[in-house]
Design a protein around this motif. Structure first.
Motif, PDB file in Angstrom:
ATOM      1  N   CYS A 156       0.937  -1.283  -0.094  1.00 17.81           N
ATOM      2  CA  CYS A 156       0.045   0.000  -0.114  1.00 17.81           C
ATOM      3  C   CYS A 156       0.901   1.286   0.030  1.00 17.81           C
ATOM      4  O   CYS A 156       1.871   1.272   0.584  1.00 17.81           O
ATOM      5  CB  CYS A 156      -0.771   0.036   1.204  1.00 17.81           C
ATOM      6  SG  CYS A 156      -1.982   1.488   1.352  1.00 17.81           S
ATOM      7  N   HIS A 188       0.284   3.968   1.391  1.00 15.69           N
ATOM      8  CA  HIS A 188       0.186   4.734   2.483  1.00 15.69           C
ATOM      9  C   HIS A 188       1.280   4.344   3.541  1.00 15.69           C
ATOM     10  O   HIS A 188       2.320   4.961   3.397  1.00 15.69           O
ATOM     11  CB  HIS A 188      -1.558   4.534   3.082  1.00 15.69           C
ATOM     12  CG  HIS A 188      -1.349   5.233   4.431  1.00 15.69           C
ATOM     13  ND1 HIS A 188      -2.224   4.989   5.303  1.00 15.69           N
ATOM     14  CD2 HIS A 188      -1.208   6.439   4.925  1.00 15.69           C
ATOM     15  CE1 HIS A 188      -2.174   5.618   6.461  1.00 15.69           C
ATOM     16  NE2 HIS A 188      -1.382   6.819   6.033  1.00 15.69           N
ATOM     17  N   ARG A 189       0.840   3.253   4.272  1.00 16.24           N
ATOM     18  CA  ARG A 189       1.900   2.720   5.277  1.00 16.24           C
ATOM     19  C   ARG A 189       2.369   1.548   5.071  1.00 16.24           C
ATOM     20  O   ARG A 189       2.979   0.878   5.817  1.00 16.24           O
ATOM     21  CB  ARG A 189       1.440   3.150   6.726  1.00 16.24           C
ATOM     22  CG  ARG A 189       1.703   4.591   7.156  1.00 16.24           C
ATOM     23  CD  ARG A 189       1.496   4.873   8.445  1.00 16.24           C
ATOM     24  NE  ARG A 189       1.313   3.853   9.320  1.00 16.24           N
ATOM     25  CZ  ARG A 189       0.397   3.951  10.402  1.00 16.24           C
ATOM     26  NH1 ARG A 189      -0.549   4.954  10.362  1.00 16.24           N
ATOM     27  NH2 ARG A 189       0.226   2.993  11.321  1.00 16.24           N
ATOM     28  N   MET A 220       1.182  -1.454   4.300  1.00 13.88           N
ATOM     29  CA  MET A 220       0.239  -2.559   4.407  1.00 13.88           C
ATOM     30  C   MET A 220       0.241  -3.370   3.344  1.00 13.88           C
ATOM     31  O   MET A 220       0.206  -3.017   1.972  1.00 13.88           O
ATOM     32  CB  MET A 220      -0.966  -2.019   4.972  1.00 13.88           C
ATOM     33  CG  MET A 220      -2.039  -3.488   5.270  1.00 13.88           C
ATOM     34  SD  MET A 220      -1.400  -4.083   6.734  1.00 13.88           S
ATOM     35  CE  MET A 220      -2.578  -5.654   6.673  1.00 13.88           C
ATOM     36  N   CYS A 254      -7.171  -1.390   0.612  1.00 14.86           N
ATOM     37  CA  CYS A 254      -6.190  -1.619   1.795  1.00 14.86           C
ATOM     38  C   CYS A 254      -7.164  -1.893   2.919  1.00 14.86           C
ATOM     39  O   CYS A 254      -8.051  -1.289   3.136  1.00 14.86           O
ATOM     40  CB  CYS A 254      -5.173  -0.591   1.736  1.00 14.86           C
ATOM     41  SG  CYS A 254      -4.060  -0.877   3.309  1.00 14.86           S
ATOM     42  N   LYS A 260      -8.135   1.547   4.050  1.00 12.73           N
ATOM     43  CA  LYS A 260      -9.310   1.728   3.278  1.00 12.73           C
ATOM     44  C   LYS A 260      -8.739   2.864   1.868  1.00 12.73           C
ATOM     45  O   LYS A 260      -9.618   3.153   1.495  1.00 12.73           O
ATOM     46  CB  LYS A 260     -10.322   1.958   3.614  1.00 12.73           C
ATOM     47  CG  LYS A 260     -10.884   0.700   4.529  1.00 12.73           C
ATOM     48  CD  LYS A 260     -11.499  -0.436   3.835  1.00 12.73           C
ATOM     49  CE  LYS A 260     -11.942  -1.767   4.582  1.00 12.73           C
ATOM     50  NZ  LYS A 260     -11.731  -2.980   3.971  1.00 12.73           N
TER      51      LYS A 260
HETATM   52  S1  FES Z   1      -1.660   1.381   4.807  1.00 10.76           S
HETATM   53 FE1  FES Z   1      -3.024   2.669   5.385  1.00 10.76          FE
HETATM   54  S2  FES Z   1      -4.586   2.442   3.626  1.00 10.76           S
HETATM   55 FE2  FES Z   1      -3.091   1.047   3.280  1.00 10.76          FE
END
Ligand code: FES
Ligand SMILES: [Fe+2]
Length: 376
Positions: free
Chosen positions: A90, A92-93, A95, A109, A113
């Motif tokens: 992902c 973002h962080r 994942m 995600c 999300k």
């Molecule tokens: S890690 Fe935060 S949305 Fe995927």
């Protein structure tokens, strides 16, 4: 470090010898974590690696996760019908985006999300209104090079490998009558294997062991002594297993009409380098997909494939079950050999073995492997 340099020199010397005096790669190639890291970088990131078959992704939104050389990927069919290999990390962080095979209209995600389109573009990031606008390019899931060859999906992580259709042209021509892009998955059997990936490749690419390991399954009809390898014609090896007495093999299913007579008098196995193992029978195809986890472990999925026209017989379900059981039984015979070999290679007593002339296809793979490992 010196030890690895010595090992590489020994490996190069081993594969340079003529077949009559050939040696197996030193045992360190099967046991050294440093060599394994080298293989990840130089073999599995630089070359095409087979990850799936189009039969697994018939519809837009179908996807499955897979790890190639430690890189988590999501193989997904887009709305445009294109099969892509997207990073499953992902934006973002970090994942991981995928836990299992399935179908959905988007990629979502599980953590916060963030939601991506099937081509990887970021579609939505909830509750991010308080920050400066997100950079669409930086937030899209990066794609890796992905090609479909004969129905099999391949990924090349560094994006520099030559197109498969070119490098595998002679094999593609030979396999055309099987219409591999139309095959149906008849069965999948999964094994966790506690050995180096090359132990299985070696085992798959020689029939020398048929009389000892498969005395009832293969040896009676496909004797070890008759097996022979083709001369190298590209980045793959071919081993032929003729039926004893050149008789027609008895297929389970009716083969497609264009399968040549020669292919009905035995079967062939191939290794598309580095690790795509195929056993091609007149009526069915067996594919061993390896997900290589560490120097001494990999997950094996045995795919059993057949053409829908061959499967159009009254007792198809019973025959499919028979095929699944037969393939499992043969592999269980091979497991004992592979696990024994791995333990032996890990002992201090393993020597760079002399090889039989029946192990020529295995040696071709090792020659290719060494050339890749020393390629700058
Ligand atoms: S890690 Fe935060 S949305 Fe995927
Ligand atoms: Fe075997």
């Amino acid at each position: 470090m010196q030890r690895i340099a010595d090992l590489m020199k020994e490996g190069e010397a081993a594969v340079r010898r003529p077949l009559g005096d050939a040696r197996l790669l030193p045992s360190g190639f099967y046991t050294s974590p440093e060599i394994f890291e080298d293989e990840r970088e130089k073999i599995f990131r630089r070359n095409w690696v087979s990850v799936g078959h189009v039969a697994e992704l018939p519809n837009a939104g179908d996807r499955f996760p897979i790890d190639v050389a430690g890189e988590p990927l999501l193989i997904v069919r887009g709305r445009d019908g294109v099969v892509r290999a997207l990073s499953a990390v992902c934006r973002h962080r970090a994942m991981l985006l995928a836990e299992g095979a399935g179908n959905a209209g988007t990629i979502s995600c599980p953590y916060h999300k963030w939601t991506y389109a099937l081509d990887g573009a970021l579609m939505a990031a909830p509750l991010m209104e308080g920050v400066s606008p997100l950079d669409a390019a930086a937030c899209a899931l990066p794609p890796f090079a992905c090609e479909v060859w004969n129905g099999f999906i391949f990924v090349n992580l560094d994006g520099c490998a030559a197109p498969l259709a070119v490098s595998l042209a002679p094999l593609g021509e030979e396999l055309a009558p099987w219409k591999m892009d139309e095959l149906e998955i008849v069965g999948r059997v999964v094994f966790e294997q506690p050995c180096n990936w090359k132990v299985l490749v070696d085992n798959f690419m020689e029939a020398y062991h048929h009389f000892a390991i498969h005395p009832e399954t293969f040896e009676p009809n496909y004797p070890a002594a008759l097996s022979h390898a083709d001369n190298a014609r590209g980045p793959f090896a071919a081993l032929r297993m003729p039926h004893k007495g050149n008789e027609l093999s008895e297929p389970l299913f009716p083969p497609l009409p264009d399968i040549p007579g020669e292919a009905r008098r035995g079967f062939s196995v191939f290794n598309v380098y580095p690790s795509m193992l195929l056993a091609v029978f007149a009526d069915t195809v067996t594919w061993y997909r390896m997900e290589i986890e560490s120097v001494d472990s990999f997950r094996l999925t045995i795919y059993l494939l057949a053409h829908p026209r061959s499967l159009d017989v009254p007792d198809a379900e019973a025959l499919k079950e028979f095929l699944r059981q037969a393939a499992t039984a043969v592999h269980i015979e091979d497991i004992a050999a592979c696990e024994g070999v791995q333990k032996g290679l890990e002992s201090g007593m393993a020597i760079p073995a002399r090889l039989s002339h029946l192990e020529a296809a295995m040696r071709q793979h090792q020659q290719w492997l060494m050339a890749e490992l020393v390629r700058p």
